[in-house]
Design a protein around this motif. Structure first.
Motif: not given
Ligand code: BG6
Length: 311
Positions: A83, A93, A104, A109, A181, A203, A267, A283
């Protein structure tokens, strides 16, 4: 798109690698078996995880704060995404377009990369070239033959290129992102420019479509996918008195996300303090209607460069 020759890697940097500067680079392994590369050259400090080809830290010498935000509660475990830093979203994506059981943001990754080359460039920057390994998990989720090569150039600027080569005999579509990030002084003192007059899908409003009227400021959770935009983006940070310019290539989408307190605290890998105030994701992507189609034998390159200046 570029046609590849027989070479695996598309070396399109103007600075050829000359030699491995051993003093600048350290390879380390943690207690969970994950591998990292630590880099300290005369321009910057950086750390990469080989799992996910993940840039975790980049701090040029001319800045007093790291440019990338990294969660203090990130888990460093095989098969789990870090993270913070720069996760790679690939080959899709967000959610998988047809199979919601798949992870997701794709599997890159959480997949190990191998080192193709680490070297010092003529300008003193360190260049690292990594290639995603073929694992059973990756093969199960994408059966087409392909190669995925990540080139990272670390110095007072940071440049990243992700080259996808289609080695199949039919075209394929893919989505991708550098899910970066950024570390900011205070999210409420940040302004983002470069996305004015750009169409977005929100979103948080079930992908409501609108057009961004003005520069972005943040006072709540924010999650928008800006489509059909090739523009550079600038993060103006009043607290840290700096601006970060993102110049991109091979990207038609930009995503801006910041979770705010409630979501951040839900989270598991984000701290229950005010760390969320110090992050914003900008991003460089290809998503939604901007998915990329790659013809057999062709390579698509997604690239971005980050430059940090005083405000
Ligand atoms: C962003 C999305 O790119 O990533 C968000 O637009 C999402 O909706 C965020 O919550 C984090 O995603 P993940 O899978 O790393 O928790």
């Amino acid at each position: 798109m570029k046609r590849t020759q027989t070479a695996e890697v598309n070396f399109d940097s103007k600075y050829p690698s000359t030699h491995v500067a051993e003093d600048d680079v350290r390879f380390i392994k943690d207690e969970n078996g994950l591998d990292y590369i630590e880099i300290e050259n005369r321009f910057a400090t950086a750390k990469l995880a080989l799992q996910g080809g993940h840039v975790m830290l980049w701090q040029p010498k001319h800045t007093s704060e790291p440019v990338l935000w990294l969660s203090k509660q990130s888990r460093f475990e095989p098969g789990r995404s870090i993270r913070g830093g720069i996760p790679l979203c690939w080959p899709w994506f967000g959610a998988h377009p047809t199979d919601s059981s798949l992870c997701m943001h794709g599997f890159a990754r959480v997949t190990p990369f191998t080192v193709i080359d680490v070297g010092q460039m003529n300008n003193g920057y360190t260049r690292v070239i990594l290639q995603m390994t073929k694992t059973e998990n990756a093969q199960r989720q994408l059966s087409y033959p392909y190669t995925l090569v990540l080139t990272i150039e670390i110095g007072s600027t940071l440049s990243i290129k992700l080259a996808t080569t289609n080695r199949a005999s039919q075209p394929f579509f893919m989505g991708e992102a550098f899910h970066t990030y950024f570390n900011v002084g205070d999210i409420e003192a940040v302004t983002i420019t470069g996305l004015e007059q750009t169409e977005y899908a929100d979103k948080l409003l079930d992908y409501f479509r609108g057009t961004e009227e003005k520069e972005l400021t943040f006072h709540n959770e924010f999650d928008r996918v800006y489509v059909s935009t090739k523009s550079d983006v600038v993060i103006h940070d009043e607290k840290y008195k700096r601006k970060i310019t993102l110049s991109k290539r091979g990207s038609n989408t930009t995503v801006v996300w910041t979770p705010w307190e409630k979501k951040a605290h839900q989270m598991a890998d984000m701290p229950k303090d005010d760390s969320w105030r110090h992050m914003v994701c900008v991003e460089t992507a290809n998503a939604m209607e901007n998915l990329v189609m790659i013809n057999p034998g062709y390579t698509h390159v997604l690239a971005v460069e980050y430059v940090v200046d005083e405000l």
